[in-house]
Design an enzyme around this catalytic site. Structure first.
Site, PDB file in Angstrom:
ATOM      1  N   CYS A  95       0.850  -1.186   0.000  1.00 54.98           N
ATOM      2  CA  CYS A  95       0.000   0.000   0.000  1.00 54.98           C
ATOM      3  C   CYS A  95       0.890   1.242   0.000  1.00 54.98           C
ATOM      4  O   CYS A  95       1.854   1.333   0.753  1.00 54.98           O
ATOM      5  CB  CYS A  95      -0.929  -0.051   1.208  1.00 54.98           C
ATOM      6  N   GLU A  96       0.582   2.174  -0.893  1.00 53.63           N
ATOM      7  CA  GLU A  96       1.486   3.320  -1.042  1.00 53.63           C
ATOM      8  C   GLU A  96       1.335   4.330   0.093  1.00 53.63           C
ATOM      9  O   GLU A  96       2.160   5.227   0.228  1.00 53.63           O
ATOM     10  CB  GLU A  96       1.312   3.984  -2.403  1.00 53.63           C
ATOM     11  N   HIS A  97       0.303   4.189   0.899  1.00 53.94           N
ATOM     12  CA  HIS A  97       0.131   5.118   2.013  1.00 53.94           C
ATOM     13  C   HIS A  97       0.963   4.730   3.239  1.00 53.94           C
ATOM     14  O   HIS A  97       1.310   5.583   4.035  1.00 53.94           O
ATOM     15  CB  HIS A  97      -1.344   5.210   2.417  1.00 53.94           C
ATOM     16  N   HIS A  98       1.237   3.440   3.403  1.00 51.79           N
ATOM     17  CA  HIS A  98       1.952   2.981   4.603  1.00 51.79           C
ATOM     18  C   HIS A  98       3.160   2.096   4.285  1.00 51.79           C
ATOM     19  O   HIS A  98       3.840   1.668   5.196  1.00 51.79           O
ATOM     20  CB  HIS A  98       1.005   2.195   5.510  1.00 51.79           C
ATOM     21  N   GLN A 137      -5.382  -0.437  -3.932  1.00 53.58           N
ATOM     22  CA  GLN A 137      -6.094  -1.601  -4.467  1.00 53.58           C
ATOM     23  C   GLN A 137      -6.984  -1.223  -5.646  1.00 53.58           C
ATOM     24  O   GLN A 137      -7.109  -1.960  -6.617  1.00 53.58           O
ATOM     25  CB  GLN A 137      -6.921  -2.264  -3.363  1.00 53.58           C
ATOM     26  N   HIS A 165      -5.666  -5.596   4.038  1.00 53.32           N
ATOM     27  CA  HIS A 165      -4.630  -4.571   4.142  1.00 53.32           C
ATOM     28  C   HIS A 165      -4.049  -4.590   5.549  1.00 53.32           C
ATOM     29  O   HIS A 165      -4.755  -4.285   6.508  1.00 53.32           O
ATOM     30  CB  HIS A 165      -5.227  -3.183   3.830  1.00 53.32           C
ATOM     31  N   CYS A 167      -2.105  -2.577   6.869  1.00 54.47           N
ATOM     32  CA  CYS A 167      -2.112  -1.252   7.499  1.00 54.47           C
ATOM     33  C   CYS A 167      -3.427  -1.020   8.245  1.00 54.47           C
ATOM     34  O   CYS A 167      -3.498  -0.195   9.151  1.00 54.47           O
ATOM     35  CB  CYS A 167      -1.854  -0.156   6.479  1.00 54.47           C
TER      36      CYS A 167
HETATM   37 ZN   LIG Z   1      -2.261   1.599   3.892  1.00 51.70          ZN
END
Ligand SMILES: [Zn+2]
Length: 208
Positions: A95-98, A137, A165, A167
Site C-alpha cells: 500500500c502506497e500510504h503505509h 487496491q 490490508h 495497514c
Molecule cells: Zn495503507
C-alpha cells in the site's frame, strides 16, 4: 468481516520502467527507521536487517521495472469465444500510504473476441507485474483490467480483487480478516448487467 465494494472507471495506466533500485539508499533509510524507533542498528539481530529489507523492497517493487503489457500475448489458433474466468490468483502488493503489504486474491473474467485468449500463467504474470509496486487496491484493479482490455481487445473484462490490508488489520481499528473488495468492469460486462451478474456469481461462488 466487512467488505467495501468500489467500482472503478477506466483510466490510463501509468508509464512503466523505473530505474534500477538503489539498495544502499534503501538500507540507509531502514537504518534511520531503526534509530527512530529507538533500536540499535548495530546489535547482532539487526545488523543485516537494512540490507535484507532493501532486497525485499526491491523485489516487492520489481513490477515498476517491467512492461506489464508484454505479458498479454494471445494463444495462437484458439477458437474459444465463451466467457473465461480465472479465479484465485494470489496477489501481494504494498500500500502506497503505509508501505505495508496487502495480500489477497484476484479474479479475472473476460469474453474473448475472434478466439483470442490468454494462458492462465500470463494472466497471473499480468496481475503480478502491477501488484509488485506501490499501489492502491483500486488502481491495481483498474490497471489489470485496462491493460487486458487494450492489449487483448476482448469484448469485455471484469477484474475483482479481495484483499486484506495489513495497514488496517494490524493497527487502528484492528479488524482482523477484514477484506476490501474492488472491481473494474469494461466493455460488454459494463453494458450488460446480466453478463456482469453471471460473471460475479461465478467469481464469488454465489448466485443472486
Ligand atoms: Zn495503507
Amino acid at each position: 468481516m466487512s467488505a467495501k465494494i468500489t467500482n472503478i472507471k477506466p483510466k490510463r495506466s501509468r508509464p512503466n520502467r523505473a530505474p534500477a533500485p538503489d539498495l544502499d539508499r534503501i538500507a540507509q533509510g531502514v537504518r534511520l527507521i531503526l534509530e527512530g524507533i529507538g533500536e540499535d542498528p548495530q546489535r547482532e539481530g539487526l545488523r543485516d536487517t537494512p540490507k535484507r529489507v532493501a532486497e525485499m523492497y526491491a523485489e516487492l517493487t520489481a513490477g515498476l521495472r517491467e512492461d506489464a503489457s508484454a505479458h498479454v500475448v494471445p494463444l495462437a489458433g484458439d477458437k474459444h469465444d465463451e466467457m473465461v474466468i480465472v479465479k484465485d490468483i494470489s496477489i501481494a502488493s504494498l500500500c502506497e500510504h503505509h508501505l505495508a503489504p496487502f495480500v489477497g486474491k484476484c479474479h479475472i473474467a473476460y469474453i474473448p473476441k475472434n478466439g483470442n485468449i490468454l494462458g492462465v500463467s500470463k494472466l497471473a504474470r499480468l496481475a503480478e507485474a502491477f501488484a509488485r509496486r506501490l499501489q492502491l487496491q483500486e488502481r491495481l484493479t483498474s490497471e489489470i483490467a485496462n491493460t487486458l482490455f487494450t492489449q487483448l481487445q476482448p469484448l469485455g473484462v471484469m477484474v475483482v480483487i479481495e484483499a486484506e490490508h495489513t495497514c488496517m488489520t494490524l493497527r487502528g481499528v484492528k479488524k482482523s480478516g477484514a477484506l476490501t473488495v474492488t472491481s473494474a468492469v469494461l466493455g460488454g460486462f459494463r453494458k450488460d448487467p446480466r453478463t456482469r451478474a453471471e460473471a460475479m456469481a461465478l467469481i464469488t461462488g454465489k448466485t443472486s
